[in-house]
Design a protein around this motif. Structure first.
Motif, PDB file in Angstrom:
ATOM      1  N   LYS A 156       8.465 -12.729  15.347  1.00 14.95           N
ATOM      2  CA  LYS A 156       7.537 -12.620  16.486  1.00 14.95           C
ATOM      3  C   LYS A 156       7.597 -11.255  17.166  1.00 14.95           C
ATOM      4  O   LYS A 156       6.852 -10.993  18.112  1.00 14.95           O
ATOM      5  N   ALA A 157       8.498 -10.394  16.695  1.00 13.57           N
ATOM      6  CA  ALA A 157       8.639  -9.067  17.316  1.00 13.57           C
ATOM      7  C   ALA A 157       7.673  -8.071  16.671  1.00 13.57           C
ATOM      8  O   ALA A 157       7.477  -8.080  15.449  1.00 13.57           O
ATOM      9  N   LYS A 158       7.086  -7.227  17.527  1.00 12.84           N
ATOM     10  CA  LYS A 158       6.127  -6.230  17.017  1.00 12.84           C
ATOM     11  C   LYS A 158       6.302  -4.928  17.801  1.00 12.84           C
ATOM     12  O   LYS A 158       6.196  -4.909  19.022  1.00 12.84           O
ATOM     13  N   PHE A 159       6.606  -3.860  17.063  1.00 15.73           N
ATOM     14  CA  PHE A 159       6.752  -2.533  17.683  1.00 15.73           C
ATOM     15  C   PHE A 159       5.626  -1.631  17.186  1.00 15.73           C
ATOM     16  O   PHE A 159       5.253  -1.681  16.002  1.00 15.73           O
ATOM     17  N   ASN A 160       5.133  -0.808  18.086  1.00 14.10           N
ATOM     18  CA  ASN A 160       4.072   0.145  17.748  1.00 14.10           C
ATOM     19  C   ASN A 160       4.575   1.537  18.109  1.00 14.10           C
ATOM     20  O   ASN A 160       4.808   1.824  19.290  1.00 14.10           O
ATOM     21  N   ILE A 161       4.805   2.408  17.130  1.00 11.71           N
ATOM     22  CA  ILE A 161       5.298   3.761  17.422  1.00 11.71           C
ATOM     23  C   ILE A 161       4.485   4.798  16.648  1.00 11.71           C
ATOM     24  O   ILE A 161       3.847   4.473  15.641  1.00 11.71           O
ATOM     25  N   MET A 162       4.537   6.029  17.122  1.00 14.81           N
ATOM     26  CA  MET A 162       3.828   7.115  16.438  1.00 14.81           C
ATOM     27  C   MET A 162       4.732   7.731  15.374  1.00 14.81           C
ATOM     28  O   MET A 162       5.913   7.993  15.625  1.00 14.81           O
ATOM     29  N   GLY A 163       4.152   7.967  14.219  1.00 15.77           N
ATOM     30  CA  GLY A 163       4.875   8.662  13.165  1.00 15.77           C
ATOM     31  C   GLY A 163       4.471  10.123  13.107  1.00 15.77           C
ATOM     32  O   GLY A 163       3.674  10.596  13.929  1.00 15.77           O
ATOM     33  N   LYS A 164       5.039  10.823  12.156  1.00 16.77           N
ATOM     34  CA  LYS A 164       4.662  12.227  11.934  1.00 16.77           C
ATOM     35  C   LYS A 164       4.242  12.387  10.478  1.00 16.77           C
ATOM     36  O   LYS A 164       4.631  11.595   9.607  1.00 16.77           O
TER      37      LYS A 164
ATOM     38  N   GLU B  68       0.874  -1.184   0.000  1.00 18.31           N
ATOM     39  CA  GLU B  68       0.000   0.000   0.000  1.00 18.31           C
ATOM     40  C   GLU B  68       0.902   1.223   0.000  1.00 18.31           C
ATOM     41  O   GLU B  68       1.710   1.387   0.918  1.00 18.31           O
ATOM     42  N   PRO B  69       0.814   2.084  -1.030  1.00 20.64           N
ATOM     43  CA  PRO B  69       1.691   3.262  -1.070  1.00 20.64           C
ATOM     44  C   PRO B  69       1.368   4.228   0.071  1.00 20.64           C
ATOM     45  O   PRO B  69       0.259   4.230   0.605  1.00 20.64           O
ATOM     46  N   GLY B  70       2.363   5.043   0.418  1.00 19.16           N
ATOM     47  CA  GLY B  70       2.138   6.029   1.472  1.00 19.16           C
ATOM     48  C   GLY B  70       3.442   6.679   1.893  1.00 19.16           C
ATOM     49  O   GLY B  70       4.519   6.362   1.376  1.00 19.16           O
ATOM     50  N   ILE B  71       3.309   7.610   2.841  1.00 18.04           N
ATOM     51  CA  ILE B  71       4.465   8.362   3.351  1.00 18.04           C
ATOM     52  C   ILE B  71       4.332   8.470   4.860  1.00 18.04           C
ATOM     53  O   ILE B  71       3.237   8.768   5.363  1.00 18.04           O
ATOM     54  N   ILE B  72       5.432   8.252   5.565  1.00 16.95           N
ATOM     55  CA  ILE B  72       5.441   8.449   7.020  1.00 16.95           C
ATOM     56  C   ILE B  72       6.828   8.916   7.456  1.00 16.95           C
ATOM     57  O   ILE B  72       7.841   8.511   6.878  1.00 16.95           O
ATOM     58  N   ALA B  73       6.863   9.785   8.465  1.00 20.03           N
ATOM     59  CA  ALA B  73       8.144  10.219   9.031  1.00 20.03           C
ATOM     60  C   ALA B  73       8.271   9.587  10.416  1.00 20.03           C
ATOM     61  O   ALA B  73       7.369   9.702  11.244  1.00 20.03           O
ATOM     62  N   LEU B  74       9.423   8.897  10.644  1.00 18.28           N
ATOM     63  CA  LEU B  74       9.629   8.211  11.924  1.00 18.28           C
ATOM     64  C   LEU B  74      10.876   8.753  12.609  1.00 18.28           C
ATOM     65  O   LEU B  74      11.871   9.057  11.938  1.00 18.28           O
ATOM     66  N   ASP B  75      10.828   8.833  13.940  1.00 21.03           N
ATOM     67  CA  ASP B  75      11.990   9.290  14.701  1.00 21.03           C
ATOM     68  C   ASP B  75      13.202   8.441  14.322  1.00 21.03           C
ATOM     69  O   ASP B  75      13.203   7.207  14.489  1.00 21.03           O
ATOM     70  N   ALA B  76      14.239   9.087  13.821  1.00 24.31           N
ATOM     71  CA  ALA B  76      15.378   8.370  13.225  1.00 24.31           C
ATOM     72  C   ALA B  76      16.091   7.484  14.234  1.00 24.31           C
ATOM     73  O   ALA B  76      16.446   6.345  13.941  1.00 24.31           O
ATOM     74  N   LYS B  77      16.289   8.009  15.447  1.00 24.81           N
ATOM     75  CA  LYS B  77      17.058   7.258  16.443  1.00 24.81           C
ATOM     76  C   LYS B  77      16.310   5.991  16.851  1.00 24.81           C
ATOM     77  O   LYS B  77      16.873   4.895  16.878  1.00 24.81           O
ATOM     78  N   ILE B  78      15.032   6.146  17.166  1.00 25.93           N
ATOM     79  CA  ILE B  78      14.231   4.993  17.605  1.00 25.93           C
ATOM     80  C   ILE B  78      14.103   3.983  16.458  1.00 25.93           C
ATOM     81  O   ILE B  78      14.324   2.783  16.634  1.00 25.93           O
ATOM     82  N   PHE B  79      13.784   4.484  15.268  1.00 29.47           N
ATOM     83  CA  PHE B  79      13.576   3.620  14.103  1.00 29.47           C
ATOM     84  C   PHE B  79      14.847   2.828  13.788  1.00 29.47           C
ATOM     85  O   PHE B  79      14.806   1.612  13.580  1.00 29.47           O
ATOM     86  N   SER B  80      15.979   3.491  13.797  1.00 33.50           N
ATOM     87  CA  SER B  80      17.223   2.794  13.443  1.00 33.50           C
ATOM     88  C   SER B  80      17.583   1.734  14.493  1.00 33.50           C
ATOM     89  O   SER B  80      18.051   0.648  14.155  1.00 33.50           O
ATOM     90  N   GLU B  81      17.333   2.054  15.780  1.00 33.63           N
ATOM     91  CA  GLU B  81      17.621   1.085  16.837  1.00 33.63           C
ATOM     92  C   GLU B  81      16.708  -0.136  16.729  1.00 33.63           C
ATOM     93  O   GLU B  81      17.138  -1.273  16.933  1.00 33.63           O
ATOM     94  N   ILE B  82      15.436   0.111  16.414  1.00 26.31           N
ATOM     95  CA  ILE B  82      14.489  -1.004  16.245  1.00 26.31           C
ATOM     96  C   ILE B  82      14.957  -1.912  15.117  1.00 26.31           C
ATOM     97  O   ILE B  82      15.070  -3.133  15.267  1.00 26.31           O
ATOM     98  N   VAL B  83      15.245  -1.313  13.974  1.00 20.35           N
ATOM     99  CA  VAL B  83      15.649  -2.106  12.796  1.00 20.35           C
ATOM    100  C   VAL B  83      16.921  -2.884  13.110  1.00 20.35           C
ATOM    101  O   VAL B  83      17.045  -4.067  12.779  1.00 20.35           O
ATOM    102  N   ARG B  84      17.872  -2.233  13.769  1.00 24.32           N
ATOM    103  CA  ARG B  84      19.164  -2.868  14.057  1.00 24.32           C
ATOM    104  C   ARG B  84      18.997  -4.106  14.938  1.00 24.32           C
ATOM    105  O   ARG B  84      19.704  -5.095  14.769  1.00 24.32           O
TER     106      ARG B  84
END
Length: 370
Positions: free
Chosen positions: A102-110, A63-79
């Motif tokens: 089995k991991a699931k993170f729920n965060i707010m975007g901008k 599904e196309p779309g755009i979201i801005a995520l906190d870089a520090k949190i996002f990069s740590e999650i992915v890592r």
């Protein structure tokens, strides 16, 4: 928005984009990485208004779309996620779910609407350099930019194109580093000052391939680097760069040819006796077929003799050892040639074909108490 991509691809893209996320800012949106999956590809974008980076990664857009995520949190999650496919979904309320096995993170975007995309830079004929060459040129010059903003010009590097030659220069008031590169194509003459921060980040993310090229596009206010699936756009530093040619002389009274590794290792050993912050010079006593290097500090003293080939006068001259070490470390030649005029004039390290020149100012070792 819903997209799926491997952890390896996502982490690779995040590690590139995050280089343009500011450490301090009054604009929270700039602390984000923008994920733009609205136009048939997954683009990761970051921008601190001086430096902007955009990179595209492989993946599936469900599904196309755009979201801005906190870089520090996002990069740590992915890592820290498992090495598997990662699914990112976001809804109209900007709630973003990142799942992997089995991991699931729920965060707010901008909202992506507030995000500052990369400026549109006019692209004429590119200046093309291999990734390896650009990475090497940065490595061989970046150490002699100034690390404070007292003089903004000194925090950047001169990029000067003259037909089919690129000249890159940096200086900090005590030394100059200069590299000349032959380009494969002839370009319009240009002279710009590229921020050192930009070049340091470019160097970190460039793969460094000897076969793949980087395309440079230069306008009055910006420089763009394009390679593989990444675009880096940087503001240029305003102003007229220092007149390098007036500082570099070919005159000399003493010419010394010396084994680079021996000289480097000798100075390196001598600095064992110098505490950080101590301004103790290394003294070079140049005679007919040898050079004696001496250093004296509060800890002790050291001297060592190295064989040389010498032309011209004997010389007794002192230098900041760090400046010599910095220059020697980035020279790949087995032998180096030093050119000196007198104990108060700059020493030049240069090769025969003018690919590199390093200028180092001497110090008054009597005044330094040695």
């Amino acid at each position: 928005m819903k997209l799926i991509c491997s952890k390896a691809n996502l982490l690779y893209g995040v590690n590139i984009a995050i280089k343009a996320v500011p450490t301090r800012t009054t604009m929270p949106i700039l602390e984000c990485i923008l994920i733009d999956a609205s136009q048939g590809e997954i683009r990761l974008i970051a921008n601190d208004t001086e430096l902007g980076i955009e990179t595209s990664i492989e993946g599936t857009i469900e599904e196309p779309g755009i979201i801005a995520l906190d870089a520090k949190i996002f990069s740590e999650i992915v890592r820290k996620l498992p090495d598997s496919d990662i699914v990112i979904t976001s809804d109209e309320s900007l709630q973003t779910v990142i799942t992997c096995e089995k991991a699931k993170f729920n965060i707010m975007g901008k909202l992506g609407d507030d995000f500052s995309y990369l400026p549109s830079v006019e692209k004429n004929e590119p200046i093309s350099i291999t990734q390896f060459t650009l990475k090497e040129v940065i490595r061989q010059t970046i150490f002699s930019i100034a690390d404070n903003d007292t003089n903004k010009l000194m925090t950047g590097e001169l990029f000067e194109i003259n037909e089919n030659t690129l000249r890159v220069a940096s200086l900090d008031g005590h030394r100059i580093s200069l590299r000349n590169i032959e380009l494969s194509n002839t370009s319009e003459n240009k002279k710009v000052i590229v921020p050192g921060k930009t070049l340091q980040e470019i160097s970190k993310i460039l793969p460094g391939s000897a076969e793949e090229y980087v395309d440079l596009f230069i306008t009055d206010n910006h420089i763009t680097f394009e390679f593989e699936k990444t675009i880096v756009v940087s503001r240029l530093i305003d102003g007229e760069y220092f007149k390098i040619d007036q500082m570099i002389s070919s005159a000399y009274e003493t010419k010394v040819k010396i084994n680079k590794r021996e000289l480097l290792e000798c100075i390196d050993r001598a600095t064992l006796l110098v505490k950080e912050g101590d301004k103790k010079p290394i003294i070079m006593d140049v005679a007919d077929d040898h050079m004696e290097l001496k250093i004296t500090s509060f800890i002790g003293s050291m001297n060592e003799v190295i064989e040389i080939e010498k032309e011209g006068k004997d010389m007794l001259i002192g230098f900041n050892p760090k400046f010599f070490v910095d220059a020697l470390r980035v020279i790949d030649d087995e032998e180096v040639t030093l050119y000196m005029v007198n104990p108060k004039a700059p020493c030049f390290i240069r090769d025969d074909v003018n690919q590199y020149v390093y200028l180092i100012l001497p110090v008054n070792f009597n005044a330094a108490g040695s």
